[in-house]
Structure formats: structure tokens, C-alpha cells
Write a protein that holds these residues in place. Structure first.
Motif, PDB file in Angstrom:
ATOM      1  N   MET A 218       1.720 -51.391  99.825  1.00 23.24           N
ATOM      2  CA  MET A 218       2.458 -50.182  99.604  1.00 23.24           C
ATOM      3  C   MET A 218       2.843 -49.398 100.581  1.00 23.24           C
ATOM      4  N   LEU A 219       2.098 -49.120 101.588  1.00 20.37           N
ATOM      5  CA  LEU A 219       2.318 -48.478 102.900  1.00 20.37           C
ATOM      6  C   LEU A 219       3.192 -49.048 103.899  1.00 20.37           C
ATOM      7  N   GLU A 220       3.206 -50.499 103.826  1.00 16.54           N
ATOM      8  CA  GLU A 220       4.053 -51.141 104.448  1.00 16.54           C
ATOM      9  C   GLU A 220       5.498 -51.059 103.995  1.00 16.54           C
ATOM     10  N   GLU A 221       5.516 -51.160 102.836  1.00 12.11           N
ATOM     11  CA  GLU A 221       6.789 -51.037 102.101  1.00 12.11           C
ATOM     12  C   GLU A 221       7.512 -49.616 102.402  1.00 12.11           C
ATOM     13  N   LYS A 222       6.750 -48.509 102.140  1.00 10.02           N
ATOM     14  CA  LYS A 222       7.301 -47.078 102.272  1.00 10.02           C
ATOM     15  C   LYS A 222       7.580 -47.044 103.768  1.00 10.02           C
ATOM     16  N   SER A 223       6.632 -47.353 104.662  1.00 10.55           N
ATOM     17  CA  SER A 223       7.010 -47.522 106.098  1.00 10.55           C
ATOM     18  C   SER A 223       8.239 -48.164 106.452  1.00 10.55           C
ATOM     19  N   GLY A 224       8.270 -49.345 106.018  1.00 13.54           N
ATOM     20  CA  GLY A 224       9.604 -49.910 106.183  1.00 13.54           C
ATOM     21  C   GLY A 224      10.886 -49.287 105.766  1.00 13.54           C
ATOM     22  N   LYS A 225      10.848 -48.588 104.630  1.00 13.10           N
ATOM     23  CA  LYS A 225      11.949 -47.766 104.158  1.00 13.10           C
ATOM     24  C   LYS A 225      12.216 -46.597 104.934  1.00 13.10           C
ATOM     25  N   LEU A 226      11.075 -46.004 105.474  1.00 14.37           N
ATOM     26  CA  LEU A 226      11.380 -44.707 106.209  1.00 14.37           C
ATOM     27  C   LEU A 226      11.991 -45.364 107.582  1.00 14.37           C
ATOM     28  N   VAL A 227      11.531 -46.254 108.144  1.00  8.35           N
ATOM     29  CA  VAL A 227      12.185 -46.934 109.501  1.00  8.35           C
ATOM     30  C   VAL A 227      13.659 -46.880 109.110  1.00  8.35           C
ATOM     31  N   LYS A 228      13.948 -47.617 108.071  1.00 10.87           N
ATOM     32  CA  LYS A 228      15.404 -48.081 107.936  1.00 10.87           C
ATOM     33  C   LYS A 228      16.033 -46.921 107.461  1.00 10.87           C
ATOM     34  N   PHE A 229      15.766 -45.903 107.046  1.00 13.20           N
ATOM     35  CA  PHE A 229      16.201 -44.888 106.828  1.00 13.20           C
ATOM     36  C   PHE A 229      16.768 -44.244 108.157  1.00 13.20           C
ATOM     37  N   SER A 230      15.709 -43.966 108.934  1.00 14.54           N
ATOM     38  CA  SER A 230      15.812 -43.095 110.029  1.00 14.54           C
ATOM     39  C   SER A 230      16.802 -43.951 111.093  1.00 14.54           C
ATOM     40  N   ASP A 231      16.496 -45.122 110.967  1.00  9.67           N
ATOM     41  CA  ASP A 231      17.536 -46.038 111.939  1.00  9.67           C
ATOM     42  C   ASP A 231      19.088 -45.598 111.420  1.00  9.67           C
ATOM     43  N   LYS A 232      19.397 -45.684 110.167  1.00  7.34           N
ATOM     44  CA  LYS A 232      20.695 -45.164 109.747  1.00  7.34           C
ATOM     45  C   LYS A 232      21.105 -43.824 110.005  1.00  7.34           C
ATOM     46  N   VAL A 233      20.087 -42.955 110.105  1.00  8.85           N
ATOM     47  CA  VAL A 233      20.233 -41.583 110.313  1.00  8.85           C
ATOM     48  C   VAL A 233      20.834 -41.367 111.615  1.00  8.85           C
ATOM     49  N   VAL A 234      19.954 -42.093 112.686  1.00  9.34           N
ATOM     50  CA  VAL A 234      20.223 -42.208 114.113  1.00  9.34           C
ATOM     51  C   VAL A 234      21.421 -42.805 114.536  1.00  9.34           C
ATOM     52  N   VAL A 235      21.824 -43.839 114.232  1.00  8.79           N
ATOM     53  CA  VAL A 235      22.911 -44.496 114.321  1.00  8.79           C
ATOM     54  C   VAL A 235      24.233 -43.508 113.764  1.00  8.79           C
ATOM     55  N   THR A 236      24.083 -43.241 112.651  1.00 13.62           N
ATOM     56  CA  THR A 236      25.178 -42.314 112.065  1.00 13.62           C
ATOM     57  C   THR A 236      25.597 -41.039 113.061  1.00 13.62           C
ATOM     58  N   SER A 237      24.460 -40.642 113.382  1.00  8.49           N
ATOM     59  CA  SER A 237      24.271 -39.560 114.231  1.00  8.49           C
ATOM     60  C   SER A 237      25.142 -39.536 115.648  1.00  8.49           C
ATOM     61  N   LYS A 238      24.517 -40.504 116.310  1.00  8.60           N
ATOM     62  CA  LYS A 238      25.165 -40.780 117.589  1.00  8.60           C
ATOM     63  C   LYS A 238      26.478 -41.470 117.334  1.00  8.60           C
TER      64      LYS A 238
END
Length: 240
Positions: free
Chosen positions: A1-21
Motif C-alpha cells: 500500500m505504501l509503495e503504491e501511494k509513494s509511486g503515485k506521489l512521485v509520478k504526480f510530482s514529476d508531472k508538476v515539475v515538468v509542467t512548471s519547467k
């Protein structure tokens, strides 16, 4: 469960960072400080994400440890605050009409992905893409409200508010019909209902763009934008 949530958080953050840049490097307002602030904030998100994930793991291993709990909560609040700041900065740098046009383009692409998910009988992909469509629609609603708040033209505010309210009223039906498809992805009736609801949602986004596009100045600074082409009517598509 933790790994799944962590993976979603990392994926979300990556999208935010790419979009922001992308927004920072493509900023045509001439505001160099704004671009630098966006890049700084995106860098903070990159740094905070693994720290938050690690703090979450420690908290799970030591659930009774008060220091671990406080550390996680502090990082979570810092992460949420940084995300909010990134959103504000990106909104400030993004020309409203162009943002809505790009959002509609992305929503149309995700609608095609939903069509592929139906054809491939992939409920998870259906849910993922419709969630993205709904999220983009809500961003358009938020931006249109900001646009209205920053205008002193009562007629413009009225037209834009009506368009935004119409869009808001069409998000939930689309999400609900998409859930019905995901639960029974071969049911023709559910598929047909979703196509109709999704088309109405896309039309409403186009209506918001037309309302913003009709502004004589607004936040866009008077840049001329070509009109958004009509979105494809997905109801005409058929599954072979």
C-alpha cells in the motif's frame, strides 16, 4: 500500500515539475523573476518528494514515534504549501486563453485514450484518463473564476461566470458515467451515456474559451489567439 501511494506521489510530482519547467521556459511575459521563481519552486518539489516518501516509510515502521510523526506532518505541510505556490506562480505566468485551449487539446487526447481503454477492455486506463479529464476541467473552472475576479467589466464577468457554471455542472455526470463504464466496460448503454456526457463537457470547455477569448484585454494582455477548433464528436466513434 505504501509503495503504491509513494509511486503515485512521485509520478504526480514529476508531472508538476515538468509542467512548471515548461511554463517557466516558455514564459513570454518578459517577467524573468517570475520564471526564476517557478524554477525554484519546481526544484523544491523535486527535493521534498523523496524526503516526504522516506518520512512516510519511517512513520509506518515506527507508528508510535512522536518525532517521526511530527517530521512527516511538517514535510507534508511544506510539500502542500510548495505545490500551492507552484500553482499560483504557473497561473500567473500562463496566458488564460492559451491555457484553456491547451487544456481542451489535452482533454480531447485523454478522451481518445478512454476510447482505446474501452476497446481494449481496460477499466484502470478508463479511470485514469477520465480522472485527468475531470482534473483539467476543474483547473479551467478555477482559472475562469480568477479571470472574472480580476475583471471590472460586469458583462464580461457575467458571461464568463455562466460559462464556468455550465462547465462545473458537467464534470460530475461525466465522472459518474465513466465509473459506470469502468464497472461494466462492455455495456453499450453505459458507453453511449459516457460519450454523450463527455462531449457535453468538452463543449462546455470550448464555451469557457469562447467567453475568455471574447475579452478585449483581460489577463492575456491582448494577445491574439486563433479560435479553438471544434472537438471531435466521440459519439460517432465505434468499437470494432
Amino acid at each position: 500500500m505504501l509503495e503504491e501511494k509513494s509511486g503515485k506521489l512521485v509520478k504526480f510530482s514529476d508531472k508538476v515539475v515538468v509542467t512548471s519547467k515548461l511554463v517557466a521556459t516558455g514564459n513570454t511575459s518578459g517577467n524573468k523573476k517570475l520564471s526564476e521563481a517557478i524554477l525554484t519552486t519546481s526544484g523544491q518539489i523535486e527535493s521534498l518528494t523523496p524526503q516526504l516518501v522516506n518520512a512516510g516509510r519511517i512513520r509506518m515502521v515506527y507508528p508510535e514515534n512522536k518525532a517521526a510523526d511530527e517530521h512527516f506532518e511538517n514535510l507534508r505541510k511544506q510539500y502542500a504549501g510548495t505545490l500551492a505556490r507552484a500553482k499560483t506562480l504557473v497561473d500567473e505566468a500562463t496566458e488564460s486563453k492559451r491555457f484553456i485551449a491547451e487544456s481542451l487539446k489535452a482533454m480531447t487526447e485523454h478522451s481518445r485514450n478512454c476510447q482505446d481503454a474501452i476497446q481494449n477492455q481496460d477499466p484502470a486506463a478508463m479511470v485514469e484518463n477520465t480522472s485527468t479529464i475531470a482534473r483539467l476541467a476543474n483547473r479551467v473552472i478555477q482559472l475562469s473564476k480568477q479571470e472574472a475576479d480580476n475583471s471590472e467589466d460586469s458583462r464580461y464577468i457575467s458571461v464568463l461566470s455562466i460559462a464556468a457554471e455550465q462547465l462545473q455542472s458537467r464534470v460530475t455526470p461525466m465522472v459518474q458515467s465513466a465509473k459506470a463504464v469502468a464497472m461494466n466496460i462492455t455495456d453499450p448503454g453505459s458507453i453511449s451515456t459516457w460519450k454523450g456526457d463527455n462531449n457535453l463537457l468538452l463543449q462546455a470547455v470550448q464555451g469557457v474559451h469562447a467567453a475568455v477569448h471574447g475579452d478585449r484585454g483581460g489577463l492575456g494582455g491582448g494577445h491574439d489567439e486563433p479560435p479553438v477548433p471544434p472537438h471531435p464528436d466521440l459519439s460517432t466513434l465505434r468499437i470494432n
